[in-house]
Design a protein around this motif. Structure first.
Motif, short mmCIF file in Angstrom:
data_model
loop_
_atom_site.label_atom_id
_atom_site.label_comp_id
_atom_site.label_asym_id
_atom_site.label_seq_id
_atom_site.Cartn_x
_atom_site.Cartn_y
_atom_site.Cartn_z
N GLY A 142 0.87 -1.34 -0.05
CA GLY A 142 -0.15 -0.04 -0.09
C GLY A 142 0.75 1.32 -0.07
O GLY A 142 0.37 2.27 -0.67
N GLY A 143 2.13 1.03 0.92
CA GLY A 143 2.91 2.41 0.56
C GLY A 143 3.56 2.71 -0.49
O GLY A 143 4.09 3.76 -0.67
N ASN A 144 3.38 1.66 -1.59
CA ASN A 144 4.19 2.12 -2.95
C ASN A 144 3.04 2.70 -3.85
O ASN A 144 3.44 2.97 -4.87
N LEU A 145 1.85 2.85 -3.36
CA LEU A 145 0.60 3.30 -4.27
C LEU A 145 0.71 4.70 -4.16
O LEU A 145 0.57 5.27 -3.09
N GLY A 146 0.55 5.53 -5.41
CA GLY A 146 0.35 6.93 -5.17
C GLY A 146 -1.25 7.08 -5.87
O GLY A 146 -1.37 6.65 -7.09
N PHE A 147 -1.88 7.79 -5.28
CA PHE A 147 -3.29 7.80 -5.63
C PHE A 147 -3.60 9.38 -6.18
O PHE A 147 -3.12 10.29 -5.34
N TYR A 148 -4.18 9.60 -7.15
CA TYR A 148 -4.63 10.83 -7.79
C TYR A 148 -5.89 10.97 -8.52
O TYR A 148 -6.51 9.94 -8.44
N THR A 149 -6.34 12.09 -8.53
CA THR A 149 -7.76 12.24 -9.25
C THR A 149 -7.31 13.33 -10.34
O THR A 149 -6.46 14.17 -10.19
N CYS A 150 -7.78 13.41 -11.67
CA CYS A 150 -7.58 14.02 -12.66
C CYS A 150 -7.97 15.36 -12.21
O CYS A 150 -9.17 15.64 -11.73
N PRO A 151 -7.04 16.52 -12.43
CA PRO A 151 -7.27 17.86 -12.04
C PRO A 151 -8.56 18.37 -12.71
O PRO A 151 -8.64 18.18 -13.77
N VAL A 152 -9.48 18.86 -11.99
CA VAL A 152 -10.68 19.54 -12.44
C VAL A 152 -10.96 20.93 -12.10
O VAL A 152 -10.46 21.58 -11.04
N LYS A 153 -11.66 21.75 -13.30
CA LYS A 153 -12.00 23.32 -12.86
C LYS A 153 -13.01 23.10 -11.94
O LYS A 153 -13.33 24.11 -11.17
N GLY A 154 -13.92 22.12 -12.00
CA GLY A 154 -15.32 22.18 -11.16
C GLY A 154 -16.27 21.59 -12.05
O GLY A 154 -16.34 20.71 -12.93
N THR A 155 -17.57 21.74 -11.66
CA THR A 155 -18.71 21.06 -12.16
C THR A 155 -19.59 22.12 -12.84
O THR A 155 -19.24 23.28 -12.73
N GLY A 156 -20.24 21.71 -13.77
CA GLY A 156 -21.14 22.69 -14.45
C GLY A 156 -22.39 21.92 -15.05
O GLY A 156 -22.54 20.60 -15.13
N GLN A 157 -23.10 22.60 -15.93
CA GLN A 157 -24.05 22.05 -16.85
C GLN A 157 -23.73 22.13 -18.24
O GLN A 157 -23.19 23.50 -18.81
N VAL A 158 -23.99 21.21 -18.99
CA VAL A 158 -24.12 21.36 -20.40
C VAL A 158 -25.34 20.76 -21.03
O VAL A 158 -25.55 19.58 -20.67
N GLY A 159 -26.10 21.82 -21.52
CA GLY A 159 -27.65 21.33 -21.81
C GLY A 159 -28.42 20.92 -20.39
O GLY A 159 -28.05 21.65 -19.40
N ASN A 160 -28.95 19.60 -20.45
CA ASN A 160 -29.64 19.30 -19.27
C ASN A 160 -28.52 17.99 -18.54
O ASN A 160 -29.03 17.48 -17.62
#
Length: 314
Positions: free
Chosen positions: A265-283
């Motif tokens: 477990g100590g050898n694993l690096g966890f990341y989340t894809c960088p995001v600007k935020g959430t929003g709406q596209v159409g519905n």
């Protein structure tokens, strides 16, 4: 989840029995029809990138079509000294190539729509287009398999950041309350914990963090002496894991396990894809990627130079 099996590789990789178990793993066509001319080039030979897709068939919002609820790019560096797991939110708004039948895609959409529109090949094309990283292998994980895997390990230790109640639980009344603090979760509780997003203001981002916690906890428990030295428990764990996954036709889990038998477990690096935020596209409610930051992260993957840090609070 393939990295969980990898982590136990020192004990399970050598025997004919495990070769026979591997032969029973479901195989899927992931790269058929993926045009070679549009694929990213290999920058560092012998590094490996896997696309791990998880499906949550119990999701109450999943009423039509097949969707990939969990999308992880797992990077194994050339020296196999570590692994980096980058979660891509399923609602990330990306360019989806046109499907092979010409009926879908060719436009921007949520990234997980690619799987519904064109199966694994279109998902590979979409993730490669978005990240610029060439996928070497694909692993499909049935989310329900979490339960059997955790039970085979006699539970996992999770430090819960804050108490909450899940209203989409496996319990008969669909409710399960989690208290804050470190505790042992059995399979059903671990699955509820990894699935829940409605109880949190940041929704799917909380679920991503919890899934990463569960992956790390499973790996830590799987490589503990109590599992590796107990043939019955090890056998149950291996069977549960292999029953929960399907892999592309060229991936050998046993060979992968041997190559990465030192992972913990100590050898694993966890990341989340960088995001600007959430929003709406159409519905549609969508997640907007932070393109420059995401490009920098995925470029590091291509160059086999992702930092060995845990980046998401796990």
């Amino acid at each position: 989840m393939v990295l969980v099996l990898v982590g136990g590789g020192g004990a399970l990789a050598g025997g004919l029995y495990y070769r026979s178990v591997e032969s029973d793993i479901e195989r899927v066509d992931a790269f058929t029809g993926v045009p070679e001319q549009e694929r990213p080039e290999v920058v560092v030979k012998d590094a490996m990138n896997l696309m791990i897709l998880g499906s949550d068939t119990r999701d109450p919002e999943q009423t039509s079509g097949s969707r990939a609820d969990t999308i992880i790019l797992a990077h194994l560096p050339k020296d196999r000294s570590s692994a980096q797991l980058i979660s891509i939110p399923r609602d990330t708004w990306v360019a989806v190539p046109r499907s092979a039948d010409g009926r879908h895609g060719g436009r921007d959409a949520k990234i997980n729509a690619a799987y519904a529109w064109g199966g694994l090949p279109l998902m590979v094309r979409t993730v490669e287009k978005f990240t610029g990283v060439r996928m070497d292998h694909v692993v499909m994980v049935d989310f329900a398999g979490f339960k059997e895997i955790v039970d085979a390990l006699d539970g996992i230790e999770i430090d819960i950041e804050r108490g909450f109640t899940s209203t989409h639980s496996l319990n008969p009344d669909s409710r399960r309350t989690f208290r804050q603090g470190r505790q042992t979760l059995d399979g059903a509780a671990a699955l509820d914990y990894a699935r829940e997003r409605y109880a949190f203001p940041d929704g799917d981002f909380a679920r991503i963090r919890h899934q990463q916690q569960v992956i790390k906890a499973i790996l830590d428990k799987a490589v503990s002496g109590g599992v590796l030295t107990n043939p019955a428990r090890l056998n149950a764990f291996v069977k549960a894991t292999t029953n929960a996954v399907a892999v592309d036709r060229s991936l050998s889990l046993v060979d992968l396990a041997m190559e990465n038998r030192h992972l913990r477990g100590g050898n694993l690096g966890f990341y989340t894809c960088p995001v600007k935020g959430t929003g709406q596209v159409g519905n549609e409610s969508v997640v907007f990627a932070d393109t420059p930051a995401a490009r920098s992260l995925f470029d590091a993957v291509r160059r086999d130079s992702v930092p060995d840090i845990v980046d998401s609070g796990t």
